[in-house]
Design an enzyme around this catalytic site. Structure first.
Site: not given
Length: 255
Positions: A31, A43, A155
């Site tokens: 991530h 994010h 992301c």
């Protein structure tokens, strides 16, 4: 220290504008986000409590990952973000979700890029100054980054756009994400090369597969692709009803 084998970084070494990431689910995926200072990270999440996803039943099996543990009280800094979606701001602890902290590298050499066989850790593209990176991140936090797409708008795509301002203007290819490019490169190496019929030995097949994988990865990198254009964040958001490739097309017409 960030090196060839690992991009791991200490929290004290973080600087505002850094592109950071943390591995999830035994290194299945990472991530990504932009560190903006004061212990906060901006994010991009898919929604419904999931950081990434395909929008299919597969999400329940391999991709589902919420930042918030329902069995624990909400973070005192972030509140309950278990159902948050789009571009959000979290404290570093919530972003890491118990994982290690890594720094995404920019402006690496082709040799370094290929030495890091796992995609989504570095790029040949150079980063813009931190003030530009922070401006894009803060602007997108307020205005969004469009609909989530695991292959074209995830992301990592958000973080790379914040760092470079680059948008892919073709609608038929993968986005900026090195993870997505790596996955497609691996699939290509396994099933789509006619060169695999030139050799039957295990060593030969391995060499051909590795070669195809490396070539596919490097030609898909945002730093060498020709189907990219630098788009100001204000223009990107102003045309938010369009696909990002359409924004780039409109921009080229205006210029």
């Amino acid at each position: 220290m960030v090196g060839v084998l690992s991009n791991k970084i200490q929290r004290d070494d973080l600087k505002p504008g850094d592109h950071i990431y943390s591995w999830r689910h035994s290194y299945i995926y990472a991530h990504h986000g932009i560190y903006v200072g004061n212990g906060n990270v901006i994010h991009f999440t898919r929604g419904a409590g999931q950081e990434i996803g395909t929008g299919t039943v597969l999400d329940r099996l391999i991709f589902s990952s919420s930042q918030s543990d329902p069995s624990k009280p909400p973070c005192l800094l972030c509140g309950d973000q278990s159902m948050s979606d789009g571009v959000i701001s979290s404290c570093l602890e919530c972003f890491l979700h118990g994982g290690e902290l890594y720094l995404f590298q920019y402006g690496v050499s082709p040799a370094m890029f290929l030495a890091k066989a796992r995609g989504g850790t570095c790029t040949l593209a150079t980063s813009d100054p931190p003030e530009d990176v922070l401006h894009r991140a803060e602007y997108l936090l307020q205005n969004g980054f469009g609909a989530y797409n695991i292959f074209k708008n995830n992301c990592e795509d958000l973080a790379i756009y914040c760092k470079t301002g680059l948008i892919v203007f073709t609608s038929i290819s993968v986005g900026r994400s090195g993870q997505a490019a790596s996955f497609l490169a691996a699939a290509s190496a396994i099933v789509s090369s006619p060169l695999r019929f030139l050799t039957t030995g295990f060593a030969g097949l391995t060499a051909v597969g590795c070669g195809i994988y490396c070539i596919s990865r490097i030609v898909s990198d945002i730093g060498v692709r020709r189907d990219v254009m630098k788009i100001p964040v204000e223009r990107l958001v102003a045309h938010s009803s369009l696909d990002k490739s359409e924004v780039a097309t409109e921009t080229s017409k205006e210029d």
